[in-house]
Every structure is written in structure tokens, then in C-alpha cells.
Design an enzyme around this catalytic site. Structure first.
Site, PDB file in Angstrom:
ATOM      1  N   LYS A  54     -51.782 -69.169 -79.001  1.00  0.00           N
ATOM      2  CA  LYS A  54     -52.683 -70.253 -77.968  1.00  0.00           C
ATOM      3  C   LYS A  54     -51.659 -70.084 -76.722  1.00  0.00           C
ATOM      4  O   LYS A  54     -52.123 -70.318 -75.854  1.00  0.00           O
ATOM      5  CB  LYS A  54     -53.064 -71.804 -78.083  1.00  0.00           C
ATOM      6  N   GLN A  98     -54.589 -79.008 -83.644  1.00  0.00           N
ATOM      7  CA  GLN A  98     -54.943 -77.907 -84.412  1.00  0.00           C
ATOM      8  C   GLN A  98     -56.152 -78.649 -85.925  1.00  0.00           C
ATOM      9  O   GLN A  98     -54.509 -79.562 -86.651  1.00  0.00           O
ATOM     10  CB  GLN A  98     -53.414 -76.794 -84.326  1.00  0.00           C
ATOM     11  N   ASP A 121     -61.202 -78.555 -76.527  1.00  0.00           N
ATOM     12  CA  ASP A 121     -61.433 -77.097 -77.929  1.00  0.00           C
ATOM     13  C   ASP A 121     -62.989 -77.860 -78.236  1.00  0.00           C
ATOM     14  O   ASP A 121     -64.071 -77.573 -78.457  1.00  0.00           O
ATOM     15  CB  ASP A 121     -61.058 -77.867 -79.298  1.00  0.00           C
TER      16      ASP A 121
END
Ligand code: NAP
Length: 295
Positions: A54, A98, A121
Site C-alpha cells: 500500500k 491494518q 478504508d
């Protein structure tokens, strides 16, 4: 007849070109560089590899990215304080923590602490609620990637019966809510299946579009698929394979060899939904930076 392969790498590359152009134009007009913060707790190898990709993606496309590594023992309060600091940092337009987090940390508490305007997200309840009501907002990256993949590859979603296997908060439920909306790239008739669905193959065979997000290697077999269906395989599963140099390989939730003979189009694993998920994080980060200056 063999199914058309829906190439996620190619579509993601096209979308990334559009994002790169958007970043350039935003920089020129406003001087704003989109900023992404990626928070990693602990040293889970899969998470470390996701975070690395990412960051690399962000860097390559011209997004300012910061990675914050915290030890696995970090107290929940410390992680929440970091999220609070990032919420107030004007250089940062997107925050990604994460998952999964260690057991002593309440994941929902951490996700809920992210400012909804930086929730790239798309897991915050505000973002999920906006999907439900059809309001603009961040769409979670995997469902968003699936929707874009369908649209960019010319699959007609409107009026189609989409059958989704899997009801997770990160894939199954949001994609169902997105595709049922009265809007472009949606307007589908949607059925969601899960482990308690009675006679699953009878339901999956109804799908003009079948989305598998189960987490079970090669679970969807040809007898579960309608002739000519479009099959989207979200699954990422590592299976042992002694013939492979690494002793293992990646497979999806769909038995590709046999289903690709029955479907009209199918995504491969790897190279299908995965690259789209990564591209949509960049897309959301750019959108967030644009919104921060009202563009
Ligand atoms: N490509 C990407 O970028 C990407 C992103 C996210 C996830 N993934 C992959 O997608 C897969 C799914 O992820 P997830 O996070 O959504 O998984 P998850 O949270 O474990 O959810 C799996 C879903 O599958 C259902 N299921 C399990 N066994 C079943 C069965 N025998 N029959 C019918 N339904 C069954 C479960 O039903 P119940 O709810 O009844 O338990 C659940 O709803 C995983 O392989 C994951 O690695 C890929």
C-alpha cells in the site's frame, strides 16, 4: 466455451492512470498533495506485506504516505491517541489501520475513532451507513474495486441477479448494498448467501453475476454456476503445492479450471480483485484530499 478473463491488473492500471492525473491536477490547482497514513501493529507477515504494497503504491502514484509501526504490545489507548493525532494532521487525508489487530485491542473502537472524512478504508459505520442510504462517501476498497471492475469490463449490472456468497462487513454486506442502489453501476437484484443458506448451489445457480467472498479454496464448483454467468472471485487462499517453488500457491474461492468453462467471464486469482482493492485505496485518498479543499 472458455470464459473471458476479466483482467484486474489491466483495469487497475487504467484507474491508476486516472488517479495520477487527478493528483497532478490537484497539486497544480491547490498545492495539495494527498496524504495517506498506514498504521501497522505487530509483525504479522501477511499484514506487513499488505502495508508495504500500500505504501509503495501510494509513493509510486505521487501520494505522500507515512507508515507508522507499533509493537504488538501497544496499549489500545496509545493506538487511539495516534489515530486522534492523525485525524488532526492536515498533511494526512486518509488513515488506514491494518487489520487484524491484536486481541487486547478492540478493532471496532479503533475504526470508530478514525474521522469519517479520513476513512479511506471505508469501514467506519458512517461510511457503511452512507452506502445503505446511497449518499456519497468512502466505499470500502474491495467492494468498490469489484464494482469498478464490473463497470470497466462492460458487465451489465442493472437488472442482473447478483448472488453473493459471504456476508462479511468488509466484502459481502457492503457490495450487496452498493449493487442494490438505484444508481449507475448498480440497480441489481441482490441475494446474499452464507454458511446457513439452505441448498446453496440452487441459489448460486440463479446468479447472472456470482461473487464469491468465502475464504475457502476452490469452494465454488461448476455445478454451482449458471451457464454464461459472470464470476467474480474475491478469495485469496494459500494452498500447499509441492510442485511450486515456494511449496504453496494462491487460489481463489472458485474452482477456476472448471468454472471458467461454464462462465462467460471470470476474474483470475491472483490478478483479479486484488489489484483493484489496492487501486481503490489510492482513489479514496485522492477523493479525500479533494474534499478537504472542496473540489
Ligand atoms: N482480493 C482482495 O482484495 C480481498 C479483500 C478482502 C478479502 N479477501 C478474501 O476474500 C475471502 C473472504 O474474505 P472475508 O473477509 O469476507 O471473509 P469472512 O469474514 O471469513 O467471511 C466469509 C463468509 O463466507 C461465508 N461462508 C463460509 N463458509 C461457507 C459455506 N460453507 N457456505 C456458504 N458460505 C460460507 C461465511 O458465512 P457465515 O457468515 O455464516 O460464517 C462468511 O459470511 C477471503 O479469502 C479473503 O482473503 C480478498
Amino acid at each position: 466455451m472458455a470464459a473471458r478473463i476479466i483482467d484486474g491488473n489491466a483495469v487497475a492500471a487504467q484507474i491508476k492512470q486516472e488517479i495520477a492525473a487527478g493528483i497532478e491536477s490537484l497539486k497544480k490547482k491547490t498545492g495539495i498533495v494527498p496524504g495517506l497514513a498506514v498504521v501497522l501493529v505487530g509483525e504479522n507477515p501477511a499484514s506487513m506485506s499488505y502495508v508495504k504494497s500500500k505504501n509503495r503504491d501510494a509513493h509510486e502514484i505521487g501520494i505522500h504516505s507515512e507508515q507508522v509501526n507499533l509493537p504488538v504490545t501497544v496499549p489500545e489507548a496509545e493506538l487511539l491517541a495516534l489515530v486522534d493525532r492523525l485525524n488532526r494532521d492536515p498533511k494526512i487525508h486518509g488513515i488506514l489501520v491494518q487489520l487484524p489487530l491484536p486481541d487486547h485491542i478492540d478493532e471496532r473502537k479503533v475504526i470508530n475513532a478514525i474521522a469519517p472524512e479520513k476513512d479511506v478504508d471505508g469501514f467506519h459505520p458512517v461510511s457503511l451507513g452512507r452506502i445503505m442510504t446511497g449518499e456519497p462517501g468512502f466505499r470500502p476498497c474491495t467492494p468498490f474495486g469489484i464494482q469498478k471492475l464490473l463497470v470497466y469490463s462492460g458487465v451489465k449490472v442493472a437488472g442482473s441477479h447478483v448472488v453473493i456468497v459471504g456476508r462479511s462487513n468488509i466484502v459481502g454486506k457492503p457490495i450487496a448494498n452498493m449493487l442494490v442502489q438505484k444508481e449507475e453501476g448498480a440497480d441489481a437484484t441482490v441475494t446474499i448467501c452464507h454458511s446457513r443458506t439452505r441448498d446453496l448451489p440452487a441459489v448460486t445457480r440463479l446468479g447472472d453475476i456470482l461473487i464469491a467472498a468465502i475464504g475457502r479454496p476452490e469452494f465454488i464448483t461448476a455445478d454451482m454456476v449458471k451457464d454464461g454467468a459472470v464470476v467474480i472471485d474475491v478469495g485469496i487462499n494459500r494452498i500447499e503445492d509441492k510442485s511450486h517453488p515456494k511449496g504453496q500457491r494462491l487460489v481463489g474461492d472458485v474452482k477456476f479450471d472448471e468454472v471458467s468453462k461454464k462462465a462467460s467471464a471470470i476474474t483470475p486469482v491472483p490478478g483479479g480483485v486484488g489489484p483493484m482493492t489496492r487501486a481503490m485505496l489510492l482513489y479514496n485518498t485522492l477523493e479525500s484530499a479533494r474534499a478537504s479543499v472542496g473540489r
